[in-house]
Structures are given as structure tokens and as C-alpha cells.
Scaffold this motif. Structure first.
Motif, PDB file in Angstrom:
ATOM      1  N   ASP A  75       0.889  -1.300   0.009  1.00  0.00           N
ATOM      2  CA  ASP A  75       0.171  -0.002   0.119  1.00  0.00           C
ATOM      3  C   ASP A  75       0.745   0.967   0.101  1.00  0.00           C
ATOM      4  OD1 ASP A  75      -2.461   1.107   0.036  1.00  0.00           O
ATOM      5  OD2 ASP A  75      -2.086   1.792   2.118  1.00  0.00           O
ATOM      6  N   HIS A  76       1.744   1.253   0.931  1.00  0.00           N
ATOM      7  CA  HIS A  76       2.820   2.441   0.856  1.00  0.00           C
ATOM      8  C   HIS A  76       3.661   2.778  -0.562  1.00  0.00           C
ATOM      9  CE1 HIS A  76       5.816   5.489   2.422  1.00  0.00           C
ATOM     10  NE2 HIS A  76       6.578   4.612   1.886  1.00  0.00           N
ATOM     11  N   SER A  77       3.989   1.461  -1.012  1.00  0.00           N
ATOM     12  CA  SER A  77       4.812   1.635  -2.312  1.00  0.00           C
ATOM     13  C   SER A  77       3.750   2.129  -3.491  1.00  0.00           C
ATOM     14  CB  SER A  77       5.636   0.327  -2.550  1.00  0.00           C
ATOM     15  OG  SER A  77       6.228  -0.011  -1.666  1.00  0.00           O
ATOM     16  N   SER A  78       2.756   1.746  -3.387  1.00  0.00           N
ATOM     17  CA  SER A  78       1.964   2.033  -4.711  1.00  0.00           C
ATOM     18  C   SER A  78       1.400   3.424  -4.514  1.00  0.00           C
ATOM     19  CB  SER A  78       0.703   0.891  -4.719  1.00  0.00           C
ATOM     20  OG  SER A  78      -0.005   0.928  -3.631  1.00  0.00           O
ATOM     21  N   ASN A  79       1.106   3.822  -3.084  1.00  0.00           N
ATOM     22  CA  ASN A  79       0.728   5.375  -3.121  1.00  0.00           C
ATOM     23  C   ASN A  79       1.752   6.229  -3.431  1.00  0.00           C
ATOM     24  OD1 ASN A  79      -1.933   4.832  -2.171  1.00  0.00           O
ATOM     25  ND2 ASN A  79      -1.326   4.560  -0.068  1.00  0.00           N
ATOM     26  N   GLN A  80       3.081   5.915  -3.352  1.00  0.00           N
ATOM     27  CA  GLN A  80       4.327   6.506  -3.488  1.00  0.00           C
ATOM     28  C   GLN A  80       4.573   6.575  -4.782  1.00  0.00           C
ATOM     29  OE1 GLN A  80       8.452   5.352  -2.035  1.00  0.00           O
ATOM     30  NE2 GLN A  80       8.501   7.347  -0.911  1.00  0.00           N
ATOM     31  N   ALA A  81       4.553   5.550  -5.567  1.00  0.00           N
ATOM     32  CA  ALA A  81       4.543   5.444  -7.083  1.00  0.00           C
ATOM     33  C   ALA A  81       3.420   6.254  -7.707  1.00  0.00           C
ATOM     34  CB  ALA A  81       4.777   4.125  -7.308  1.00  0.00           C
ATOM     35  N   ASP A  82       2.479   6.178  -7.106  1.00  0.00           N
ATOM     36  CA  ASP A  82       1.217   6.918  -7.876  1.00  0.00           C
ATOM     37  C   ASP A  82       1.389   8.559  -7.685  1.00  0.00           C
ATOM     38  OD1 ASP A  82      -1.580   6.912  -9.180  1.00  0.00           O
ATOM     39  OD2 ASP A  82      -2.013   8.106  -7.130  1.00  0.00           O
ATOM     40  N   ARG A  83       1.918   8.797  -6.357  1.00  0.00           N
ATOM     41  CA  ARG A  83       2.204  10.304  -6.207  1.00  0.00           C
ATOM     42  C   ARG A  83       3.352  10.699  -7.133  1.00  0.00           C
ATOM     43  NH1 ARG A  83       1.294   8.958  -0.729  1.00  0.00           N
ATOM     44  NH2 ARG A  83       3.677   8.763  -0.512  1.00  0.00           N
ATOM     45  N   ARG A  84       4.082   9.975  -7.350  1.00  0.00           N
ATOM     46  CA  ARG A  84       5.398  10.474  -8.229  1.00  0.00           C
ATOM     47  C   ARG A  84       4.934  10.480  -9.777  1.00  0.00           C
ATOM     48  NH1 ARG A  84      10.039  11.458  -5.725  1.00  0.00           N
ATOM     49  NH2 ARG A  84      10.064  10.927  -3.558  1.00  0.00           N
ATOM     50  N   LEU A  85       4.187   9.471  -9.989  1.00  0.00           N
ATOM     51  CA  LEU A  85       3.782   9.271 -11.483  1.00  0.00           C
ATOM     52  C   LEU A  85       2.909  10.675 -11.764  1.00  0.00           C
ATOM     53  CD1 LEU A  85       2.893   5.819 -12.092  1.00  0.00           C
ATOM     54  CD2 LEU A  85       4.602   7.034 -13.292  1.00  0.00           C
ATOM     55  N   ARG A  86       2.175  11.148 -10.823  1.00  0.00           N
ATOM     56  CA  ARG A  86       1.331  12.266 -10.972  1.00  0.00           C
ATOM     57  C   ARG A  86       2.273  13.724 -11.316  1.00  0.00           C
ATOM     58  NH1 ARG A  86      -3.919  11.931  -7.011  1.00  0.00           N
ATOM     59  NH2 ARG A  86      -4.501   9.953  -7.660  1.00  0.00           N
ATOM     60  N   VAL A  87       3.252  13.728 -10.664  1.00  0.00           N
ATOM     61  CA  VAL A  87       4.332  14.751 -10.580  1.00  0.00           C
ATOM     62  C   VAL A  87       4.985  14.719 -12.083  1.00  0.00           C
ATOM     63  CG1 VAL A  87       6.216  15.974  -9.806  1.00  0.00           C
ATOM     64  CG2 VAL A  87       4.479  15.161  -8.390  1.00  0.00           C
TER      65      VAL A  87
END
Length: 235
Positions: A75-87
Motif C-alpha cells: 500500500d505504501h509503495s503503490s501510493n508513493q509510486a502513484d504520487r510520483r507518477l502524477r508529478v
């Protein structure tokens, strides 16, 4: 550390910015599927946890602790990856070129800063949405926030402001905290250092400067006291 550095509004862009944007868009697109797969795996583990066989002695579900840790990690990894992809999509990709207003950039910046050492002060409807009608301003502002965070390795406060309109205006990102200035490496990259001298650490500053030039914006990084650095873009 270095003093004030300013990009030119008239210098020719020596790289094809559009190609960079398209490449970044492709990379982000290609990364969407694996991130989605992480999410699907998370849902599957949740189902496995619910259906786990109970220990006949303790009554506890077998593997409950392991599954719980796995769920938290994914959950932590996917949220972090998702946030970075948006940027990455908005800051580097073609989608950022077409942004109007600042809502998407603000949300992306908040996700980028969240959980780090710095705090973001970017109120809603700041800057005035009218400034976002100027091509490239929202894209550059998001890149400025990322650059401000890079200038605060020990954390601090990042504040966003703006004034004017699409015809003549200014947006600022103020980084407050130590060391209060850009390193010589980042300052040189911002104004257009030879590409052979760039490193993974300095490449963001480099492309931020080139995005500013491509959009006809004058980007500056100016120290203000010992612990404050002001990034500004004028047009």
C-alpha cells in the motif's frame, strides 16, 4: 552556495522540449500498468487474508501477521509510486503543457511533499487561476516546487504565491530553511550547463530552466537572507 541565478527569456532552447515531453508521457503511460498491478495484488492479498484458514489452537488466521505487513508495504509503495507518477506526468510530460489553472499542479505537489521533511503552503486558488491561462506557467510552477524541495535537504517550508494575469505576471515559490540557496551544481544546471556535466541530481534543474525558456518565462533563483531562497517566474 551561489547567489541569484536567472534564465534568459530569449536564449534558444538547445534541446527539443516537445520530444522530452512526449518521452516522459510515454514513460508515465508505461508505468501505469505495473502500478495498477500492485493495486490488484493488494486487493488479492486482502481477500486471502479474509479467507485465511484459522489456527485450530489459537483461532488466529494463519499468516495474518505476514499478510498484514505485506499489505502495509504494498500500500505504501503503490501510493508513493502513484504520487510520483502524477508529478512526472505534469512536470515533464505533454499533459503539463496544456494545463489551465493550478488545481492539478497543486494536488500533485502536495502528494510529492507529503511524508517528506518539508511542509507545503499552497492555498486553494493560489495563484489566481487567471495566471494559469498563460501557457507553461502551471507546468513550471510545479517544477519550481520540486526544485525548492531539492534545495532543502534538511527540510523546511515551501510557499507558493503569484500576482498579475496571463498577460503580465509573476509566480513565486519560497523555500525557507537551511541551507537557503542552490548548490553551485544546481545553479549551473538551471541556467543551462553543458549537458555533459549534468548528473541525475542536477537534471531536474536543467529541464526546469529549459521549460521556462520554451514558454517565454524568466526564471530566477534569488537568496533572501541566510535561510530563504525565492524562485520566481516572470512574464
Amino acid at each position: 552556495m551561489t547567489g541569484s541565478v536567472t534564465t534568459s527569456m530569449t536564449s534558444p532552447v538547445t534541446i527539443e522540449v516537445r520530444i522530452l515531453e512526449l518521452l516522459a508521457s510515454k514513460l508515465c503511460h508505461d508505468l501505469v500498468s505495473p502500478v495498477g498491478a500492485i493495486r490488484n495484488g493488494l486487493e488479492l492479498i486482502e481477500e486471502m487474508r479474509e479467507d485465511a484458514e484459522a489456527d485450530p489452537v489459537t483461532g488466529a488466521a494463519l499468516g495474518q501477521g505476514f499478510l498484514g505487513e505485506a499489505v502495509a508495504l504494498i500500500d505504501h509503495s503503490s501510493n508513493q509510486a502513484d504520487r510520483r507518477l502524477r508529478v512526472f506526468r505534469l512536470a515533464y510530460g505533454a499533459a503539463g503543457r496544456e494545463q489551465r489553472g493550478f488545481a492539478d499542479a497543486r494536488d500533485a505537489a502536495a502528494g510529492w511533499i507529503d511524508g517528506g521533511r518539508s511542509a507545503l503552503d499552497w492555498p486553494e486558488r493560489t495563484p489566481d487561476p487567471a495566471l494559469g491561462d498563460r501557457r507553461g506557467v502551471a507546468k513550471l510552477l510545479l517544477n519550481m516546487v520540486v526544485l525548492a524541495e531539492e534545495a532543502l535537504p534538511y527540510g523546511g517550508r515551501i510557499a507558493v504565491a503569484g500576482e498579475g494575469d496571463a498577460t503580465a505576471g509573476r509566480v513565486t515559490v519560497t523555500a525557507t530553511g537551511r541551507p537557503g540557496g542552490l548548490s553551485a551544481e544546481l545553479a549551473a544546471a538551471l541556467v543551462g550547463a553543458p549537458t555533459a556535466t549534468l548528473t541525475p541530481r542536477s537534471v531536474h534543474a536543467y529541464v526546469t530552466g529549459r521549460f521556462a525558456e520554451d514558454a517565454g518565462l524568466r526564471l530566477a533563483a534569488t537568496p533572501s537572507g541566510a535561510d530563504r531562497l525565492i524562485f520566481s517566474a516572470d512574464w
